[in-house]
Design a protein around this motif. Structure first.
Motif, PDB file in Angstrom:
ATOM      1  N   ARG A 124       0.858  -1.193   0.000  1.00  0.00           N
ATOM      2  CA  ARG A 124       0.000   0.000   0.000  1.00  0.00           C
ATOM      3  C   ARG A 124       0.886   1.231   0.000  1.00  0.00           C
ATOM      4  O   ARG A 124       1.855   1.317   0.750  1.00  0.00           O
ATOM      5  CB  ARG A 124      -0.898   0.004   1.232  1.00  0.00           C
ATOM      6  CG  ARG A 124      -1.914   1.121   1.261  1.00  0.00           C
ATOM      7  CD  ARG A 124      -2.888   0.982   2.440  1.00  0.00           C
ATOM      8  NE  ARG A 124      -2.244   1.007   3.737  1.00  0.00           N
ATOM      9  CZ  ARG A 124      -1.907   2.118   4.396  1.00  0.00           C
ATOM     10  NH1 ARG A 124      -2.147   3.294   3.884  1.00  0.00           N
ATOM     11  NH2 ARG A 124      -1.350   2.049   5.590  1.00  0.00           N
ATOM     12  N   VAL A 125       0.559   2.192  -0.882  1.00  0.00           N
ATOM     13  CA  VAL A 125       1.236   3.488  -0.939  1.00  0.00           C
ATOM     14  C   VAL A 125       0.143   4.546  -0.971  1.00  0.00           C
ATOM     15  O   VAL A 125      -0.698   4.528  -1.857  1.00  0.00           O
ATOM     16  CB  VAL A 125       2.132   3.629  -2.190  1.00  0.00           C
ATOM     17  CG1 VAL A 125       2.803   4.992  -2.214  1.00  0.00           C
ATOM     18  CG2 VAL A 125       3.163   2.512  -2.252  1.00  0.00           C
ATOM     19  N   THR A 126       0.155   5.450   0.006  1.00  0.00           N
ATOM     20  CA  THR A 126      -0.890   6.469   0.110  1.00  0.00           C
ATOM     21  C   THR A 126      -0.247   7.839   0.267  1.00  0.00           C
ATOM     22  O   THR A 126       0.630   8.022   1.120  1.00  0.00           O
ATOM     23  CB  THR A 126      -1.792   6.206   1.338  1.00  0.00           C
ATOM     24  OG1 THR A 126      -2.266   4.868   1.289  1.00  0.00           O
ATOM     25  CG2 THR A 126      -2.964   7.162   1.365  1.00  0.00           C
ATOM     26  N   TYR A 127      -0.696   8.783  -0.553  1.00  0.00           N
ATOM     27  CA  TYR A 127      -0.243  10.168  -0.439  1.00  0.00           C
ATOM     28  C   TYR A 127      -1.386  10.986   0.139  1.00  0.00           C
ATOM     29  O   TYR A 127      -2.552  10.759  -0.189  1.00  0.00           O
ATOM     30  CB  TYR A 127       0.150  10.726  -1.814  1.00  0.00           C
ATOM     31  CG  TYR A 127       1.356  10.035  -2.390  1.00  0.00           C
ATOM     32  CD1 TYR A 127       2.631  10.472  -2.071  1.00  0.00           C
ATOM     33  CD2 TYR A 127       1.217   8.943  -3.232  1.00  0.00           C
ATOM     34  CE1 TYR A 127       3.749   9.825  -2.580  1.00  0.00           C
ATOM     35  CE2 TYR A 127       2.335   8.300  -3.755  1.00  0.00           C
ATOM     36  CZ  TYR A 127       3.582   8.744  -3.420  1.00  0.00           C
ATOM     37  OH  TYR A 127       4.686   8.108  -3.920  1.00  0.00           O
ATOM     38  N   SER A 128      -1.043  11.953   0.992  1.00  0.00           N
ATOM     39  CA  SER A 128      -2.065  12.818   1.594  1.00  0.00           C
ATOM     40  C   SER A 128      -1.433  14.149   1.987  1.00  0.00           C
ATOM     41  O   SER A 128      -0.262  14.393   1.696  1.00  0.00           O
ATOM     42  CB  SER A 128      -2.713  12.129   2.800  1.00  0.00           C
ATOM     43  OG  SER A 128      -1.744  11.837   3.790  1.00  0.00           O
ATOM     44  N   ASN A 129      -2.203  14.978   2.660  1.00  0.00           N
ATOM     45  CA  ASN A 129      -1.752  16.314   3.091  1.00  0.00           C
ATOM     46  C   ASN A 129      -1.178  17.109   1.920  1.00  0.00           C
ATOM     47  O   ASN A 129      -0.138  17.747   2.040  1.00  0.00           O
ATOM     48  CB  ASN A 129      -0.733  16.229   4.225  1.00  0.00           C
ATOM     49  CG  ASN A 129      -1.344  15.764   5.527  1.00  0.00           C
ATOM     50  OD1 ASN A 129      -2.523  15.454   5.587  1.00  0.00           O
ATOM     51  ND2 ASN A 129      -0.545  15.709   6.568  1.00  0.00           N
ATOM     52  N   GLY A 130      -1.864  17.049   0.806  1.00  0.00           N
ATOM     53  CA  GLY A 130      -1.428  17.811  -0.357  1.00  0.00           C
ATOM     54  C   GLY A 130      -0.130  17.322  -0.970  1.00  0.00           C
ATOM     55  O   GLY A 130       0.549  18.053  -1.675  1.00  0.00           O
ATOM     56  N   GLY A 131       0.233  16.078  -0.690  1.00  0.00           N
ATOM     57  CA  GLY A 131       1.464  15.520  -1.237  1.00  0.00           C
ATOM     58  C   GLY A 131       2.669  15.695  -0.346  1.00  0.00           C
ATOM     59  O   GLY A 131       3.788  15.388  -0.745  1.00  0.00           O
ATOM     60  N   THR A 132       2.474  16.177   0.883  1.00  0.00           N
ATOM     61  CA  THR A 132       3.602  16.304   1.808  1.00  0.00           C
ATOM     62  C   THR A 132       3.712  15.094   2.734  1.00  0.00           C
ATOM     63  O   THR A 132       4.631  15.029   3.546  1.00  0.00           O
ATOM     64  CB  THR A 132       3.498  17.583   2.669  1.00  0.00           C
ATOM     65  OG1 THR A 132       2.319  17.498   3.467  1.00  0.00           O
ATOM     66  CG2 THR A 132       3.481  18.826   1.799  1.00  0.00           C
ATOM     67  N   ARG A 133       2.795  14.167   2.615  1.00  0.00           N
ATOM     68  CA  ARG A 133       2.839  12.949   3.434  1.00  0.00           C
ATOM     69  C   ARG A 133       2.717  11.743   2.511  1.00  0.00           C
ATOM     70  O   ARG A 133       1.871  11.696   1.623  1.00  0.00           O
ATOM     71  CB  ARG A 133       1.710  12.912   4.446  1.00  0.00           C
ATOM     72  CG  ARG A 133       1.610  11.549   5.177  1.00  0.00           C
ATOM     73  CD  ARG A 133       0.531  11.532   6.210  1.00  0.00           C
ATOM     74  NE  ARG A 133       0.984  12.366   7.326  1.00  0.00           N
ATOM     75  CZ  ARG A 133       0.200  12.731   8.324  1.00  0.00           C
ATOM     76  NH1 ARG A 133      -1.070  12.379   8.364  1.00  0.00           N
ATOM     77  NH2 ARG A 133       0.696  13.488   9.292  1.00  0.00           N
TER      78      ARG A 133
END
Length: 176
Positions: A124-133
């Motif tokens: 699993r690969v998840t991006y969040s916080n506008g791409g900063t996480r």
């Protein structure tokens, strides 16, 4: 910090066989957070040979002039359905990026393969916080039918029996 983290993680039960994968995952995560997040470098510079050199010159200059910024790394182990899971989360102080339309590198590009590499090595690969996480997850369990490369530098006659017993459902091959 990547080698230190990998050394520490490698002492955790079930992780020794996965140190190479973990090093690749952590190096990719950290490099992206540093270069594209904190230092705000664009891989588009790498399109030409001169651009490649310019990229690393700018990287060095920005590192030298860095006065603020951060990369937070959180490593967690958790249980799910009686299986241990490794979760790694990186947050950086950069501007982020539009992860829904991130450009993947082509076969001829010297850049742009990081996301697909992470998606290959992690479940699993998840991006969040506008791409900063970015958060990745991987099971330290040996999966049946999945290939593993084990490189051993000693000539013990016990290694094939031990490795074969551990990985027999993975159809181990030995190279002498």
């Amino acid at each position: 910090p990547v080698p230190l983290l990998i050394d520490r993680l490698g002492t955790t039960p079930d992780m020794e066989l996965h140190k190479d994968y973990l090093h690749t995952i952590m190096a990719e995560l950290f490099s992206n957070a540093l270069e594209h997040g904190v230092l705000a470098l664009s891989s588009e510079l790498k399109r030409t040979e001169d651009g490649y050199l310019d990229y690393y010159q700018q990287r060095e200059e920005r590192l030298h002039g860095l006065t603020n910024g951060f990369i937070h790394i959180a490593v967690r182990f958790r249980m799910e359905n009686n299986e241990r899971r490794l979760n790694i989360q990186l947050d950086d102080s950069g501007q982020g990026f539009d992860f829904s339309s991130a450009r993947q590198g082509g076969d001829d590009d010297a850049f742009g393969r990081g996301i697909s590499l992470l998606e290959t090595l992690c479940e699993r690969v998840t991006y969040s916080n506008g791409g900063t996480r970015v958060e990745v997850e991987r099971s330290p369990a040996i999966e049946s039918g999945r290939g593993y490369a084990i490189i051993s530098n000693h000539q013990s006659m016990f290694d094939p029996a031990f490795i074969g017993g551990l990985l027999f459902s993975n159809y181990p091959k030995y190279v002498a």
